[in-house]
Design an enzyme around this catalytic site. Structure first.
Site, PDB file in Angstrom:
ATOM      1  N   GLY A   1       0.845  -1.258  -0.110  1.00 52.54           N
ATOM      2  CA  GLY A   1      -0.005  -0.061  -0.011  1.00 52.54           C
ATOM      3  C   GLY A   1       0.966   1.242  -0.006  1.00 52.54           C
ATOM      4  O   GLY A   1       1.727   1.250   0.931  1.00 52.54           O
TER       5      GLY A   1
ATOM      6  N   ARG B   1       1.064  -5.025  -4.938  1.00 49.06           N
ATOM      7  CA  ARG B   1       1.248  -6.196  -4.063  1.00 49.06           C
ATOM      8  C   ARG B   1       1.441  -7.414  -5.270  1.00 49.06           C
ATOM      9  O   ARG B   1       0.291  -7.740  -5.765  1.00 49.06           O
ATOM     10  CB  ARG B   1      -0.147  -6.515  -3.356  1.00 49.06           C
ATOM     11  CG  ARG B   1      -0.552  -5.134  -2.479  1.00 49.06           C
ATOM     12  CD  ARG B   1      -1.716  -5.401  -1.452  1.00 49.06           C
ATOM     13  NE  ARG B   1      -2.062  -4.295  -1.057  1.00 49.06           N
ATOM     14  CZ  ARG B   1      -1.750  -3.740   0.177  1.00 49.06           C
ATOM     15  NH1 ARG B   1      -0.551  -4.235   0.821  1.00 49.06           N
ATOM     16  NH2 ARG B   1      -2.246  -2.640   0.489  1.00 49.06           N
TER      17      ARG B   1
ATOM     18  N   ASP C   1       4.789  -4.819   5.777  1.00 46.14           N
ATOM     19  CA  ASP C   1       5.048  -6.225   6.406  1.00 46.14           C
ATOM     20  C   ASP C   1       5.351  -7.190   5.176  1.00 46.14           C
ATOM     21  O   ASP C   1       6.126  -7.999   5.177  1.00 46.14           O
ATOM     22  CB  ASP C   1       3.986  -6.757   7.171  1.00 46.14           C
ATOM     23  CG  ASP C   1       4.057  -7.597   8.191  1.00 46.14           C
ATOM     24  OD1 ASP C   1       5.516  -7.162   8.576  1.00 46.14           O
ATOM     25  OD2 ASP C   1       3.443  -8.648   8.493  1.00 46.14           O
TER      26      ASP C   1
ATOM     27  N   THR D   1       4.014   2.164   5.743  1.00 39.69           N
ATOM     28  CA  THR D   1       2.731   1.700   5.869  1.00 39.69           C
ATOM     29  C   THR D   1       2.007   2.713   6.734  1.00 39.69           C
ATOM     30  O   THR D   1       2.497   2.966   7.806  1.00 39.69           O
ATOM     31  CB  THR D   1       2.469   0.167   6.075  1.00 39.69           C
ATOM     32  OG1 THR D   1       1.149   0.034   6.406  1.00 39.69           O
ATOM     33  CG2 THR D   1       3.246  -0.234   7.352  1.00 39.69           C
TER      34      THR D   1
ATOM     35  N   ASP E   1      -0.402   1.861   8.425  1.00 40.09           N
ATOM     36  CA  ASP E   1      -0.943   0.975   9.654  1.00 40.09           C
ATOM     37  C   ASP E   1      -0.119   1.046  10.924  1.00 40.09           C
ATOM     38  O   ASP E   1      -0.566   0.755  11.799  1.00 40.09           O
ATOM     39  CB  ASP E   1      -1.056  -0.465   9.050  1.00 40.09           C
ATOM     40  CG  ASP E   1      -1.862  -0.568   8.021  1.00 40.09           C
ATOM     41  OD1 ASP E   1      -2.840   0.371   7.660  1.00 40.09           O
ATOM     42  OD2 ASP E   1      -1.838  -1.494   7.058  1.00 40.09           O
TER      43      ASP E   1
ATOM     44  N   ASP F   1       2.010  -1.110  11.652  1.00 37.19           N
ATOM     45  CA  ASP F   1       1.950  -2.404  12.458  1.00 37.19           C
ATOM     46  C   ASP F   1       3.125  -3.439  12.122  1.00 37.19           C
ATOM     47  O   ASP F   1       2.918  -4.545  12.268  1.00 37.19           O
ATOM     48  CB  ASP F   1       0.632  -3.144  11.467  1.00 37.19           C
ATOM     49  CG  ASP F   1       0.977  -3.287  10.198  1.00 37.19           C
ATOM     50  OD1 ASP F   1       1.795  -2.332   9.585  1.00 37.19           O
ATOM     51  OD2 ASP F   1       0.083  -4.032   9.403  1.00 37.19           O
TER      52      ASP F   1
ATOM     53  N   ARG G   1      -5.529  -2.253   8.794  1.00 32.73           N
ATOM     54  CA  ARG G   1      -5.275  -3.609   8.819  1.00 32.73           C
ATOM     55  C   ARG G   1      -5.504  -4.328  10.017  1.00 32.73           C
ATOM     56  O   ARG G   1      -6.633  -4.116  10.509  1.00 32.73           O
ATOM     57  CB  ARG G   1      -3.979  -4.072   8.245  1.00 32.73           C
ATOM     58  CG  ARG G   1      -3.852  -5.265   7.639  1.00 32.73           C
ATOM     59  CD  ARG G   1      -2.559  -5.336   6.495  1.00 32.73           C
ATOM     60  NE  ARG G   1      -1.606  -5.189   7.353  1.00 32.73           N
ATOM     61  CZ  ARG G   1      -0.509  -6.282   7.249  1.00 32.73           C
ATOM     62  NH1 ARG G   1      -0.584  -7.079   6.467  1.00 32.73           N
ATOM     63  NH2 ARG G   1       0.683  -6.185   8.001  1.00 32.73           N
TER      64      ARG G   1
HETATM   65  O1  F6P Z   1      -1.659  -1.674   4.427  1.00 33.66           O
HETATM   66  C1  F6P Z   1      -2.300  -0.324   4.056  1.00 33.66           C
HETATM   67  C2  F6P Z   1      -3.570  -0.285   3.871  1.00 33.66           C
HETATM   68  O2  F6P Z   1      -4.319   0.611   3.498  1.00 33.66           O
HETATM   69  C3  F6P Z   1      -4.656  -1.172   5.173  1.00 33.66           C
HETATM   70  O3  F6P Z   1      -4.850  -0.360   6.099  1.00 33.66           O
HETATM   71  C4  F6P Z   1      -5.636  -1.701   4.209  1.00 33.66           C
HETATM   72  O4  F6P Z   1      -6.205  -2.601   4.762  1.00 33.66           O
HETATM   73  C5  F6P Z   1      -5.015  -2.213   2.803  1.00 33.66           C
HETATM   74  O5  F6P Z   1      -3.846  -1.583   3.148  1.00 33.66           O
HETATM   75  C6  F6P Z   1      -6.157  -2.083   1.879  1.00 33.66           C
HETATM   76  O6  F6P Z   1      -5.288  -2.581   0.762  1.00 33.66           O
HETATM   77  P1  F6P Z   1      -5.536  -2.463  -0.952  1.00 33.66           P
HETATM   78  O7  F6P Z   1      -4.941  -1.139  -1.245  1.00 33.66           O
HETATM   79  O8  F6P Z   1      -5.054  -3.779  -1.407  1.00 33.66           O
HETATM   80  O9  F6P Z   1      -7.278  -2.262  -1.081  1.00 33.66           O
END
Ligand code: F6P
Length: 324
Positions: free
Chosen positions: A14, A75, A106, A128, A130, A132, A174
């Site tokens: 992300g 990703r 992560d 990130t 998050d 986390d 997350r």
């Molecule tokens: O890891 C960052 C984040 O924005 C999280 O808070 C969320 O759960 C996830 O990415 C959303 O991912 P995507 O961009 O794949 O929808």
């Protein structure tokens, strides 16, 4: 500078505000040491497809203040497979890249560990929203995301007050509740639902809102971290049990976009420069981190095995005591 003549840098997972500052600091620090820098586009996917652009002091100008990532991101599903990781490593070797700097969360760190097996020296920078990652007190993007969520909730609250409603606001994070805790506390939420603290106590929230309703309160705010409970279900339950008209707002990607705060620009710059400094010292397979507000670095395998026990229960208890 040892044997390092050329490095590559990518952003993955992300996007997070502050990633651009980190890229810029990597480029400035490396170029000033006479090291060539290849920018890899779209994260690990770009490494597999060798989608790149040379980076220099000119093309990383004016990115400190920009959200998103100038290198784009992904990703990558393919990077989970050994044959694609080999292809990515072969690309780096064929292009005479001596080390890779990977900025992300992560998933990026886990990808880096598998890549280490291909014999590539990789330095990670935590990015990130998050916050986390167990190995570091701070991850790039958190401050901007928390502030964006806070500002959005302030606006939602204005409307909530005008209509005498309860707003249930879902924020990202997350599996961690940092954005919810910070944004909820900064907006004096009536209740904050966090993955770290949730014990299924719907009744507690309902009782608290009823009490406030009886005391004559005219608007209510509940902040919910994503993935813990269904915000729509909670809002319906509140409306049914308390009679307070309730609405849901899911903040979503606005939390990932926008201009980075000074903190994210500063930490991005510090972490980017630090990554090049440890490469200069001959370090291999490290992650840059913050401990006790100071820059440190850890072995990436050690970092990924650390336990995430940094959640501050006191801050949560305080949010309950200070809720209005
Ligand atoms: O890891 C960052 C984040 O924005 C999280 O808070 C969320 O759960 C996830 O990415 C959303 O991912 P995507 O961009 O794949 O929808």
């Amino acid at each position: 500078m040892g044997d390092i003549k050329k490095i590559a840098v990518l952003t993955s997972g992300g996007d997070a505000p502050g990633m651009n500052s980190a890229v810029r600091a990597v480029v400035f620090s490396a170029v000033n040491l006479g090291i060539e820098v290849e920018g890899i586009l779209r994260g690990y996917d770009g490494l597999i497809d060798w989608e790149t652009m040379p980076l220099n002091l000119i093309n990383v100008r004016n990115i400190n203040n920009r959200g998103g990532t100038m290198l784009f991101t992904s990703r990558s599903e393919r990077f989970l497979q050994p044959e694609y990781r080999k292809q990515a490593a072969d690309n780096l070797r064929a292009n005479h890249v001596d080390a890779l700097v990977a900025i992300g969360g992560d998933g990026t760190l886990r990808g880096a560990i598998t890549f280490k097996e291909e014999g590539i020296n990789i330095i990670c920078i935590p990015g990130t929203i998050d916050r986390d990652m167990a190995c570091t007190e701070y991850t790039l993007g958190f401050d901007t995301a928390a502030n964006t969520a806070m500002e959005a909730i302030d606006r939602i609250r204005d409307s909530s007050i005008s209509h005498g409603r309860c707003s249930v606001v879902e924020v990202m994070g997350r599996k961690r509740g940092y954005i919810a805790l910070w944004a909820g506390m900064a907006t004096s939420a009536d209740a904050i639902v966090l993955p770290e603290k949730w014990e299924g106590n719907f009744d507690g929230i309902i009782e608290e809102l009823k009490k406030r309703h009886t005391d004559g309160r005219d608007s209510y705010l509940v902040v919910v971290a994503e993935g813990v409970i269904d915000a729509e279900e909670l809002a319906e339950m509140i409306q049914k049990e308390t009679g307070i008209e309730s609405r849901v707002s899911v903040l979503g990607y606005i939390q990932r976009g926008g201009q980075p705060t000074a903190k994210d620009r500063m930490y991005g710059s510090l972490m980017g420069a630090y990554a090049i400094e440890i490469l200069r010292q001959g370090m291999q397979n490290r992650i840059v981190a913050i401990k006790n507000d100071v820059l440190v670095d850890y072995d990436i395998t050690e970092a990924v095995n650390m336990q995430n026990n940094t959640f501050d229960s006191f801050q949560y208890e305080l949010s309950l005591r200070l809720s209005e």
